[in-house]
Design a protein around this motif. Structure first.
Motif, PDB file in Angstrom:
ATOM      1  N   ARG A 155       0.834  -1.215   0.000  1.00 27.01           N
ATOM      2  CA  ARG A 155       0.000   0.000   0.000  1.00 27.01           C
ATOM      3  C   ARG A 155       0.861   1.254   0.000  1.00 27.01           C
ATOM      4  NH1 ARG A 155      -2.932   3.650  -1.291  1.00 27.01           N
ATOM      5  NH2 ARG A 155      -4.429   4.618   0.073  1.00 27.01           N
ATOM      6  N   GLY A 156       1.908   1.253   0.774  1.00 29.59           N
ATOM      7  CA  GLY A 156       2.775   2.424   0.853  1.00 29.59           C
ATOM      8  C   GLY A 156       3.524   2.707  -0.430  1.00 29.59           C
ATOM      9  N   GLY A 157       3.795   1.681  -1.202  1.00 31.58           N
ATOM     10  CA  GLY A 157       4.490   1.854  -2.474  1.00 31.58           C
ATOM     11  C   GLY A 157       3.566   2.196  -3.619  1.00 31.58           C
ATOM     12  N   HIS A 158       2.276   2.252  -3.348  1.00 28.76           N
ATOM     13  CA  HIS A 158       1.280   2.535  -4.382  1.00 28.76           C
ATOM     14  C   HIS A 158       0.304   3.597  -3.898  1.00 28.76           C
ATOM     15  CE1 HIS A 158       2.832  -1.458  -5.346  1.00 28.76           C
ATOM     16  NE2 HIS A 158       2.606  -1.131  -6.601  1.00 28.76           N
ATOM     17  N   ARG A 159       0.834   4.715  -3.437  1.00 25.47           N
ATOM     18  CA  ARG A 159       0.007   5.783  -2.892  1.00 25.47           C
ATOM     19  C   ARG A 159      -0.818   6.474  -3.963  1.00 25.47           C
ATOM     20  NH1 ARG A 159      -1.828   6.962   1.736  1.00 25.47           N
ATOM     21  NH2 ARG A 159      -1.887   9.105   1.091  1.00 25.47           N
ATOM     22  N   GLY A 160      -0.309   6.562  -5.155  1.00 28.99           N
ATOM     23  CA  GLY A 160      -1.052   7.251  -6.207  1.00 28.99           C
ATOM     24  C   GLY A 160      -0.239   8.351  -6.863  1.00 28.99           C
ATOM     25  N   THR A 161       0.713   8.912  -6.123  1.00 23.44           N
ATOM     26  CA  THR A 161       1.606   9.904  -6.711  1.00 23.44           C
ATOM     27  C   THR A 161       3.043   9.449  -6.498  1.00 23.44           C
ATOM     28  OG1 THR A 161       1.811  11.257  -4.712  1.00 23.44           O
ATOM     29  CG2 THR A 161      -0.011  11.798  -6.215  1.00 23.44           C
ATOM     30  N   LYS A 162       3.868   9.742  -7.466  1.00 29.95           N
ATOM     31  CA  LYS A 162       5.271   9.337  -7.386  1.00 29.95           C
ATOM     32  C   LYS A 162       5.965   9.962  -6.171  1.00 29.95           C
ATOM     33  CE  LYS A 162       8.619   7.066  -9.247  1.00 29.95           C
ATOM     34  NZ  LYS A 162       8.602   5.616  -9.165  1.00 29.95           N
ATOM     35  N   GLU A 163       5.625  11.216  -5.879  1.00 28.80           N
ATOM     36  CA  GLU A 163       6.251  11.900  -4.751  1.00 28.80           C
ATOM     37  C   GLU A 163       5.956  11.173  -3.436  1.00 28.80           C
ATOM     38  OE1 GLU A 163       4.316  13.328  -7.026  1.00 28.80           O
ATOM     39  OE2 GLU A 163       5.504  14.900  -7.971  1.00 28.80           O
ATOM     40  N   ASN A 164       4.692  10.799  -3.248  1.00 28.88           N
ATOM     41  CA  ASN A 164       4.330  10.083  -2.024  1.00 28.88           C
ATOM     42  C   ASN A 164       4.935   8.692  -1.997  1.00 28.88           C
ATOM     43  OD1 ASN A 164       2.927  12.134  -0.776  1.00 28.88           O
ATOM     44  ND2 ASN A 164       0.971  11.545  -1.628  1.00 28.88           N
ATOM     45  N   ASP A 165       4.985   8.041  -3.144  1.00 33.07           N
ATOM     46  CA  ASP A 165       5.617   6.719  -3.201  1.00 33.07           C
ATOM     47  C   ASP A 165       7.068   6.802  -2.736  1.00 33.07           C
ATOM     48  OD1 ASP A 165       3.241   5.753  -4.232  1.00 33.07           O
ATOM     49  OD2 ASP A 165       4.012   5.469  -6.266  1.00 33.07           O
ATOM     50  N   ILE A 166       7.759   7.855  -3.142  1.00 30.99           N
ATOM     51  CA  ILE A 166       9.161   8.030  -2.748  1.00 30.99           C
ATOM     52  C   ILE A 166       9.267   8.307  -1.250  1.00 30.99           C
ATOM     53  CG2 ILE A 166      11.183   9.542  -2.986  1.00 30.99           C
ATOM     54  CD1 ILE A 166      10.334   9.813  -5.993  1.00 30.99           C
ATOM     55  N   LEU A 167       8.449   9.246  -0.747  1.00 31.60           N
ATOM     56  CA  LEU A 167       8.488   9.578   0.678  1.00 31.60           C
ATOM     57  C   LEU A 167       8.192   8.359   1.544  1.00 31.60           C
ATOM     58  CD1 LEU A 167       6.585  12.987   0.808  1.00 31.60           C
ATOM     59  CD2 LEU A 167       8.988  12.603   1.335  1.00 31.60           C
TER      60      LEU A 167
ATOM     61  N   PHE B 275       0.971  14.503   1.426  1.00 26.71           N
ATOM     62  CA  PHE B 275       2.194  15.135   0.921  1.00 26.71           C
ATOM     63  C   PHE B 275       2.472  16.447   1.644  1.00 26.71           C
ATOM     64  CE2 PHE B 275       4.684  17.749  -2.012  1.00 26.71           C
ATOM     65  CZ  PHE B 275       5.763  16.904  -2.209  1.00 26.71           C
ATOM     66  N   LYS B 276       1.448  17.275   1.829  1.00 29.46           N
ATOM     67  CA  LYS B 276       1.638  18.553   2.528  1.00 29.46           C
ATOM     68  C   LYS B 276       2.118  18.330   3.962  1.00 29.46           C
ATOM     69  CE  LYS B 276      -2.445  20.030   1.115  1.00 29.46           C
ATOM     70  NZ  LYS B 276      -3.679  20.824   1.012  1.00 29.46           N
ATOM     71  N   TRP B 277       1.527  17.356   4.646  1.00 29.09           N
ATOM     72  CA  TRP B 277       1.917  17.089   6.029  1.00 29.09           C
ATOM     73  C   TRP B 277       3.318  16.493   6.100  1.00 29.09           C
ATOM     74  CZ3 TRP B 277      -3.082  13.968   7.424  1.00 29.09           C
ATOM     75  CH2 TRP B 277      -4.204  14.810   7.329  1.00 29.09           C
TER      76      TRP B 277
END
Length: 90
Positions: A18-30, A63-65
């Motif tokens: 689930r963490g590797g498939h958040r929906g945005t590349k930026e979140n996937d990286i974080l 992402f903002k948080w």
């Protein structure tokens, strides 16, 4: 439940996906950086807080948080979010 119980290991595997498939590349990286550093050692309580972040929080808010661009509501402002923030600022 011990930190290495089969139930916790299953939860960690689900969160890894689930963490590797958040929906945005930026979140996937974080989230990927966080999981690489901490997923295997999170306590059961920390896993619960991480699950809440992964399952309940929209990508844009997360992402903002995570990057400190906006403050998280108290419900989500946990040690786990702070760990993610530390890695996002590294």
């Amino acid at each position: 439940m011990s930190d290495n119980s089969p139930e916790l290991e299953l939860r960690r595997k689900k969160l890894l996906f689930r963490g590797g498939h958040r929906g945005t590349k930026e979140n996937d990286i974080l989230v990927g950086r966080f999981m690489d550093a901490h997923l295997a050692t999170l306590s059961e309580e920390q896993l619960e807080r991480f699950e809440i972040l992964m399952n309940d929080v929209p990508d844009a808010d997360f992402f903002k948080w995570a990057t400190g661009k906006a403050a998280a509501p108290a419900k989500y402002d946990t040690d786990v979010l702070h760990m993610i923030q530390e890695l996002s600022n590294a």
